[in-house]
Design a protein around this motif. Structure first.
Motif, PDB file in Angstrom:
ATOM      1  N   SER A 176       0.842  -1.195   0.000  1.00  0.00           N
ATOM      2  CA  SER A 176       0.000   0.000   0.000  1.00  0.00           C
ATOM      3  C   SER A 176       0.872   1.236   0.000  1.00  0.00           C
ATOM      4  O   SER A 176       1.816   1.348   0.793  1.00  0.00           O
ATOM      5  CB  SER A 176      -0.911  -0.004   1.236  1.00  0.00           C
TER       6      SER A 176
ATOM      7  N   ASN B 233      -3.291   4.876  -2.721  1.00  0.00           N
ATOM      8  CA  ASN B 233      -4.290   5.698  -2.050  1.00  0.00           C
ATOM      9  C   ASN B 233      -3.955   7.174  -2.169  1.00  0.00           C
ATOM     10  O   ASN B 233      -2.775   7.556  -2.116  1.00  0.00           O
ATOM     11  CB  ASN B 233      -4.363   5.344  -0.560  1.00  0.00           C
TER      12      ASN B 233
ATOM     13  N   ILE C 165      -5.327  -1.738  -7.322  1.00  0.00           N
ATOM     14  CA  ILE C 165      -6.349  -0.756  -6.966  1.00  0.00           C
ATOM     15  C   ILE C 165      -5.757   0.654  -6.894  1.00  0.00           C
ATOM     16  O   ILE C 165      -4.652   0.846  -6.383  1.00  0.00           O
ATOM     17  CB  ILE C 165      -6.972  -1.121  -5.603  1.00  0.00           C
TER      18      ILE C 165
ATOM     19  N   THR D  74     -10.531  -0.452  -9.776  1.00  0.00           N
ATOM     20  CA  THR D  74      -9.853  -1.759  -9.802  1.00  0.00           C
ATOM     21  C   THR D  74      -9.459  -2.057 -11.233  1.00  0.00           C
ATOM     22  O   THR D  74     -10.316  -2.104 -12.130  1.00  0.00           O
ATOM     23  CB  THR D  74     -10.771  -2.868  -9.271  1.00  0.00           C
TER      24      THR D  74
ATOM     25  N   THR E 129      -2.165  -1.382  -3.686  1.00  0.00           N
ATOM     26  CA  THR E 129      -3.151  -0.307  -3.616  1.00  0.00           C
ATOM     27  C   THR E 129      -2.459   1.039  -3.560  1.00  0.00           C
ATOM     28  O   THR E 129      -1.556   1.253  -2.750  1.00  0.00           O
ATOM     29  CB  THR E 129      -4.050  -0.458  -2.376  1.00  0.00           C
TER      30      THR E 129
ATOM     31  N   ASN F 177      -7.179   4.092  -5.231  1.00  0.00           N
ATOM     32  CA  ASN F 177      -8.254   4.561  -4.353  1.00  0.00           C
ATOM     33  C   ASN F 177      -8.179   6.085  -4.243  1.00  0.00           C
ATOM     34  O   ASN F 177      -7.281   6.628  -3.604  1.00  0.00           O
ATOM     35  CB  ASN F 177      -8.103   3.912  -2.979  1.00  0.00           C
TER      36      ASN F 177
END
Length: 299
Positions: free
Chosen positions: A158, A181, A203, A298, A179, A205
């Motif tokens: 992440s 973010n 992903i 996604t 991910t 986000n």
């Protein structure tokens, strides 16, 4: 301790606190080289040091506190280690196979390599270089221009980026779900984050960058295409021109790379510090990428 320039406690082989080294630096007269216990719990505080400190830990747990403006070198062992403090210097921190955490709360251009454990790096500002290993990496940066390399393996990593005022690059070789973010929009369209190695299932986000997004899409669908004379700013404007539902995601390709935008404003053009853009290195087909959850893409 101000006159000490060398301390080697590596001969201490007992484990736990009783076998460890506790040392606090003072206003050092010269640079110091410190080695902690081989297997014990070491507690090292170098915040008051006026000369750079080189520290090497062992297999036990190391806690190092550094809150100065020096270029310190910290080599952690294979234990569960913590480095923290409001350090404004350019520190070099290297971890081992254990779980390492480095949190720094002010400026400084740090070079961080935390090994193959479950690692976490947090920096509020500065232009940092981070390299992870085969374990799970959790990286949080805000306004700097950072270079982040996530390790391989099958772990889910992440990365979180704030209101960046520079170009961030994030590279992954992991086969797990990574991910990206956002906690805020970049301060300008040119200060995007560039992602390399992001593949199907990973992903992006955007939810932290907008409190008002409400759009969802089954898939992104067709990319935005403009004429051959269009420049990057033209594409940004076209991708964020909607004045309807905020939080709409669009994508386009420009100069050999792929870009995703989130439209957070009612403007008919890209709004610096409000709208968001992220780059995927290379030509990636995002027509089938899903936005079933508000603000979450996604691949």
């Amino acid at each position: 301790q101000t006159t000490l320039t060398s301390l080697d406690a590596s001969g201490l082989t007992a484990t736990g606190a009783f076998g460890g080294l506790t040392w606090t630096a003072g206003a050092l007269a010269a640079a110091a080289t410190i080695s902690g216990s081989a297997a014990g719990t070491n507690v090292i505080t170098i915040s008051a040091a006026t000369k750079a400190v080189t520290y090497t830990g062992g297999t036990g747990a190391d806690t190092v506190t550094v809150a100065n403006a020096l270029a310190n070198t910290i080599t952690l062992g294979n234990g569960t280690n913590i480095v923290n403090g409001a350090a404004s210097g350019n520190n070099t921190v290297t971890g081992g196979t254990g779980a390492d955490t480095y949190t720094t709360a002010t400026t400084g251009n740090n070079t961080v390599s935390l090994g193959d454990g479950t690692n976490a790096f947090t920096a509020t500002t500065g232009n940092n270089t981070y390299t992870g290993g085969t374990g799970i990496d959790t990286v949080i940066v805000t306004t700097g221009a950072n270079t982040i390399t996530l390790g391989g393996g099958t772990t889910a990593n992440s990365v979180t980026v704030g209101a960046s005022a520079g170009l961030n690059t994030v590279t992954t070789t992991s086969t797990g779900v990574d991910t990206m973010n956002y906690t805020a929009a970049p301060s300008a369209g040119g200060y995007y984050t560039s992602l390399t190695g992001w593949t199907k299932g990973d992903i992006i986000n955007f939810t932290g960058a907008s409190a008002t997004e409400s759009a969802t899409e089954a898939t992104l669908g067709a990319k935005i295409a403009l004429g051959g004379s269009a420049n990057f700013a033209n594409y940004l404007d076209a991708a964020t021109a909607t004045t309807g539902t905020q939080g709409e995601l669009n994508w386009f390709q420009f100069s050999g790379n792929t870009y995703v935008t989130m439209d957070n404003s009612a403007n008919t053009s890209y709004a610096d510090g409000v709208d968001v853009v992220v780059e995927l290195a290379g030509l990636v087909d995002l027509s089938g990428a899903t936005n079933a959850v508000t603000g979450v893409l996604t691949l």
